[in-house]
Design a protein around this motif. Sequence first.
Motif, PDB file in Angstrom:
ATOM      1  N   ALA A  34       0.954  -1.262  -0.011  1.00 18.33           N
ATOM      2  CA  ALA A  34      -0.082   0.107   0.058  1.00 18.33           C
ATOM      3  C   ALA A  34       0.796   1.224   0.058  1.00 18.33           C
ATOM      4  CB  ALA A  34      -0.740  -0.029   1.511  1.00 18.33           C
ATOM      5  N   PHE A  35       1.976   1.161   0.801  1.00 19.65           N
ATOM      6  CA  PHE A  35       2.823   2.472   0.785  1.00 19.65           C
ATOM      7  C   PHE A  35       3.431   2.692  -0.640  1.00 19.65           C
ATOM      8  CE2 PHE A  35       7.277   4.051   1.008  1.00 19.65           C
ATOM      9  CZ  PHE A  35       7.219   5.113   1.590  1.00 19.65           C
ATOM     10  N   TYR A  36       3.968   1.818  -1.367  1.00 16.26           N
ATOM     11  CA  TYR A  36       4.408   1.659  -2.617  1.00 16.26           C
ATOM     12  C   TYR A  36       3.385   1.872  -3.527  1.00 16.26           C
ATOM     13  CZ  TYR A  36       8.975   0.893  -1.138  1.00 16.26           C
ATOM     14  OH  TYR A  36      10.299   1.100  -0.344  1.00 16.26           O
ATOM     15  N   ARG A  37       2.252   1.767  -3.468  1.00 12.80           N
ATOM     16  CA  ARG A  37       1.010   2.105  -4.580  1.00 12.80           C
ATOM     17  C   ARG A  37       0.484   3.499  -4.324  1.00 12.80           C
ATOM     18  NH1 ARG A  37      -1.893  -3.315  -2.574  1.00 12.80           N
ATOM     19  NH2 ARG A  37      -0.944  -4.821  -3.915  1.00 12.80           N
ATOM     20  N   THR A  38       0.973   4.292  -3.205  1.00  9.49           N
ATOM     21  CA  THR A  38       0.661   5.729  -3.196  1.00  9.49           C
ATOM     22  C   THR A  38       1.060   6.409  -4.328  1.00  9.49           C
ATOM     23  OG1 THR A  38       1.260   5.488  -0.752  1.00  9.49           O
ATOM     24  CG2 THR A  38       1.184   7.664  -1.690  1.00  9.49           C
ATOM     25  N   PRO A  39       0.048   7.072  -4.866  1.00  8.72           N
ATOM     26  CA  PRO A  39       0.045   7.862  -6.219  1.00  8.72           C
ATOM     27  C   PRO A  39       1.310   8.966  -6.002  1.00  8.72           C
ATOM     28  CG  PRO A  39      -2.169   7.784  -5.565  1.00  8.72           C
ATOM     29  CD  PRO A  39      -1.447   6.985  -4.564  1.00  8.72           C
ATOM     30  N   THR A  40       2.009   9.212  -6.922  1.00  6.19           N
ATOM     31  CA  THR A  40       3.296  10.049  -6.823  1.00  6.19           C
ATOM     32  C   THR A  40       2.663  11.427  -6.142  1.00  6.19           C
ATOM     33  OG1 THR A  40       4.311   9.139  -8.697  1.00  6.19           O
ATOM     34  CG2 THR A  40       4.863  11.409  -8.097  1.00  6.19           C
ATOM     35  N   GLU A  41       1.713  12.130  -6.654  1.00  5.14           N
ATOM     36  CA  GLU A  41       1.326  13.149  -6.162  1.00  5.14           C
ATOM     37  C   GLU A  41       0.796  13.361  -4.863  1.00  5.14           C
ATOM     38  OE1 GLU A  41       0.012  11.553  -8.777  1.00  5.14           O
ATOM     39  OE2 GLU A  41       0.431  12.745 -10.615  1.00  5.14           O
ATOM     40  N   ALA A  42       0.527  12.070  -4.321  1.00  2.20           N
ATOM     41  CA  ALA A  42       0.037  12.124  -2.740  1.00  2.20           C
ATOM     42  C   ALA A  42       1.376  12.027  -1.785  1.00  2.20           C
ATOM     43  CB  ALA A  42      -0.859  10.812  -2.424  1.00  2.20           C
ATOM     44  N   TYR A  43       2.281  11.327  -2.308  1.00  3.73           N
ATOM     45  CA  TYR A  43       3.688  11.226  -1.872  1.00  3.73           C
ATOM     46  C   TYR A  43       4.449  12.513  -1.668  1.00  3.73           C
ATOM     47  CZ  TYR A  43       8.393   9.758  -0.924  1.00  3.73           C
ATOM     48  OH  TYR A  43       9.652   9.763  -0.392  1.00  3.73           O
ATOM     49  N   VAL A  44       4.301  13.260  -3.011  1.00  5.54           N
ATOM     50  CA  VAL A  44       4.940  14.419  -2.824  1.00  5.54           C
ATOM     51  C   VAL A  44       4.302  15.408  -2.018  1.00  5.54           C
ATOM     52  CG1 VAL A  44       5.405  16.477  -4.393  1.00  5.54           C
ATOM     53  CG2 VAL A  44       5.785  14.222  -5.256  1.00  5.54           C
ATOM     54  N   ARG A  45       2.978  15.565  -2.018  1.00  7.13           N
ATOM     55  CA  ARG A  45       2.268  16.206  -0.857  1.00  7.13           C
ATOM     56  C   ARG A  45       2.451  16.100   0.513  1.00  7.13           C
ATOM     57  NH1 ARG A  45      -2.188  15.662  -4.824  1.00  7.13           N
ATOM     58  NH2 ARG A  45      -2.103  17.505  -6.149  1.00  7.13           N
ATOM     59  N   ARG A  46       2.752  14.576   0.718  1.00  8.28           N
ATOM     60  CA  ARG A  46       2.731  14.289   2.252  1.00  8.28           C
ATOM     61  C   ARG A  46       4.241  14.647   2.400  1.00  8.28           C
ATOM     62  NH1 ARG A  46       5.380   9.834   3.944  1.00  8.28           N
ATOM     63  NH2 ARG A  46       5.219   8.694   2.137  1.00  8.28           N
ATOM     64  N   ARG A  47       5.310  14.330   1.668  1.00  3.60           N
ATOM     65  CA  ARG A  47       6.552  14.703   2.173  1.00  3.60           C
ATOM     66  C   ARG A  47       7.018  16.074   2.102  1.00  3.60           C
ATOM     67  NH1 ARG A  47       9.727  12.735   4.829  1.00  3.60           N
ATOM     68  NH2 ARG A  47      11.602  13.031   3.680  1.00  3.60           N
TER      69      ARG A  47
END
Length: 90
Positions: A34-47
């Motif tokens: 699930a962590f690696y399925r996180t869409p790029t956009e969501a990952y960028v916003r979270r980080r």
Amino acid sequence: MMADVPDTEIVDRVAASTGLPPGVAARVVDDVLAFYRTPTEAYVRRRHTELQAEGRKNPEIFPLIAAELRGRLVAAPALSERQLRRIVYS
């Protein structure tokens, strides 16, 4: 199939190598996937939010996020700082 993991071989391998019961191993594998399925956009916003909370500023944040994206297990597309800004601020 255990949890949401379609490939039970990886669950068996994690269970065998860690000594976890199969049900727990399945949940661990599911969490990692699930962590690696996180869409790029969501990952960028979270980080971006996490790094801002650490007191970092955008000139440091965007190159760091770009480097992290290049190193992800399932590589995200190469994004410029401008594209990263659009993801965060649009």
